[in-house]
Design an enzyme around this catalytic site. Structure first.
Site, PDB file in Angstrom:
ATOM      1  N   ALA A 115      21.769 -23.304  17.154  1.00  0.00           N
ATOM      2  CA  ALA A 115      22.335 -21.976  17.412  1.00  0.00           C
ATOM      3  C   ALA A 115      21.874 -20.998  16.342  1.00  0.00           C
ATOM      4  CB  ALA A 115      23.859 -22.042  17.439  1.00  0.00           C
ATOM      5  N   GLY A 116      20.960 -20.099  16.751  1.00  0.00           N
ATOM      6  CA  GLY A 116      20.481 -19.068  15.845  1.00  0.00           C
ATOM      7  C   GLY A 116      20.940 -17.707  16.331  1.00  0.00           C
ATOM      8  N   GLN A 266     -13.544   6.679   3.741  1.00  0.00           N
ATOM      9  CA  GLN A 266     -12.570   7.174   4.710  1.00  0.00           C
ATOM     10  C   GLN A 266     -11.754   6.050   5.331  1.00  0.00           C
ATOM     11  OE1 GLN A 266     -13.766   8.903   8.640  1.00  0.00           O
ATOM     12  NE2 GLN A 266     -12.949  10.810   7.757  1.00  0.00           N
ATOM     13  N   GLU A 350      18.854 -11.840   9.691  1.00  0.00           N
ATOM     14  CA  GLU A 350      19.882 -10.883  10.128  1.00  0.00           C
ATOM     15  C   GLU A 350      19.605 -10.360  11.541  1.00  0.00           C
ATOM     16  OE1 GLU A 350      22.115 -11.258   8.297  1.00  0.00           O
ATOM     17  OE2 GLU A 350      21.599 -11.172   6.183  1.00  0.00           O
ATOM     18  N   GLU A 354      13.460  -8.847  18.227  1.00  0.00           N
ATOM     19  CA  GLU A 354      13.813  -8.815  19.652  1.00  0.00           C
ATOM     20  C   GLU A 354      15.311  -8.548  19.831  1.00  0.00           C
ATOM     21  OE1 GLU A 354      10.037 -10.393  18.948  1.00  0.00           O
ATOM     22  OE2 GLU A 354      11.924 -11.198  18.183  1.00  0.00           O
TER      23      GLU A 354
END
Length: 371
Positions: A115-116, A266, A350, A354
């Site tokens: 479970a994340g 550049q 945290e 997504e």
């Protein structure tokens, strides 16, 4: 004060500590002496009482030096915020003064092996037993899991609750019998600060250490803490990106190619211009979220945008800095390779990028709902 501390005490030693994956004992001790462990804890409890904007600025500066140092205190700040916001008077008096001095050092734990992002799928369980609760379960990705004195841990007290978040509670768990660091997790970056798995095996915790004293409030409490964490992660992204930019623009004026410094080409100028512009935009988003949090307003949208943009910017800027350095950017002789390894964590911790996009979109659909 923080910038001086970073430049004098962190930058000169961080490379060797990072390469050795060594915990920064001396730096942590000095942070306690300077009061940095109590930076965001209210003055009434012996802390610095700084607002979220100042807190974010301090994290930016720390991460210019070494992002792992912010990891040492981030979980601590989240736990302190949760106790201040949701703890009862006895819990505030018992914990916050000791947290302000660093005597108590808190880790923070939600994630599990299965479970994340889906927090409601956690399986760690706490069962009431007299005046105690008994906790069993496995936790993953616990920053400061080894050296912390306490862990703010999310568990299920009612596994049959519907929806699941109504059966979740937070405990302030002191290290002791039944709470085991089951492994230290090796990582690509974010060295020096430990990330561990924790095992709760018939671990007993007093009912007095149920945050707020009421079951079923843990999900709300933790999500509020994560909101603070997202401002922290955004500030980290700005700090790491700024260091990458500073290293790149310095090197570009020293490195010669085709008879002139590469800064005069550049193609390199375009990299530098894009890097700095994105860093400043990320900084402003972070400050906007922090200022709104200081006003006591809802900031899930602003914190999500800041965290998303700053973390993605950090990785892009670290990558562009490596391009400016060319082959030397891939070498451990320069700090860019470390910044490149640290940056991806910010797109995950945290709440992944997504998840941030989902939070942002849901809030936008609320704000711009068709009438």
């Amino acid at each position: 004060m923080v910038r001086t501390f970073v430049e004098k005490e962190i930058m000169p030693v961080q490379h060797d500590l990072e390469q050795a994956d060594e915990y920064p004992e001396s730096i942590v001790r000095q942070m306690k002496e300077l009061g940095l462990f109590g930076l965001a804890i209210p003055e009434a409890f012996g802390g610095g009482g700084v607002d979220f904007k100042t807190y974010a600025l301090c994290i930016e500066e720390i991460c210019r030096g070494w992002m792992s140092i912010a990891g040492v205190i981030n979980t601590h700040f989240i736990a302190a915020y949760m106790i201040d916001q949701y703890g009862n008077d006895e819990q505030k008096q018992r914990y916050l003064p000791r947290m302000a001095t660093g005597e108590y050092h808190f880790a923070y734990s939600m994630s599990e092996p299965g479970a994340g992002s889906d927090v409601q799928a956690i399986r760690t369980r706490a069962k009431k037993d007299g005046d105690d609760y008994v906790i069993n379960g496995e936790k993953m990705w616990v920053t400061n899991g080894q050296r912390s004195t306490h862990v703010a841990v999310l568990v299920k007290t009612d596994p049959d609750a519907t929806p699941a978040h109504r059966g979740m509670s937070c405990f302030l768990a002191a290290k002791g019998d039944g709470l085991v660091v089951s492994k230290k997790i090796p990582k690509l970056g974010y060295k020096g600060v430990e990330t561990t798995a924790l095992s709760f095996e018939e671990y007993r915790v007093a009912a007095a250490d149920l945050l707020g004293g009421v079951e079923g409030q843990g999900f709300k409490q933790m999500m509020s803490g994560v909101e603070v964490g997202r401002i922290n992660v955004a500030a980290r992204g700005v700090g790491v990106a700024r260091r990458a930019f500073e290293e790149a623009i310095k090197y570009s004026q020293e490195r010669q190619s085709m008879g002139k410094p590469i800064a005069q080409h550049q193609a390199i100028q375009f990299y530098l211009a894009n890097m700095f512009t994105k860093i400043e935009a990320a900084h402003l988003l972070t400050m906007a979220a922090a200022e709104k949090k200081d006003r006591g307003e809802r900031v899930d949208l602003e914190a999500g945008m800041a965290k998303l943009f700053a973390s993605e910017t950090c990785f892009e800027v670290a990558t562009d800095a490596m391009r400016v350095f060319g082959g030397y950017g891939y070498s451990k002789e320069y700090p860019v390779e470390q910044l490149y390894r640290d940056a991806p964590l910010l797109m995950i911790g945290e709440g992944t990028s997504e998840i941030q996009r989902m939070i942002i979109a849901r809030r936008l659909l609320e704000l711009y709902k068709n009438k």
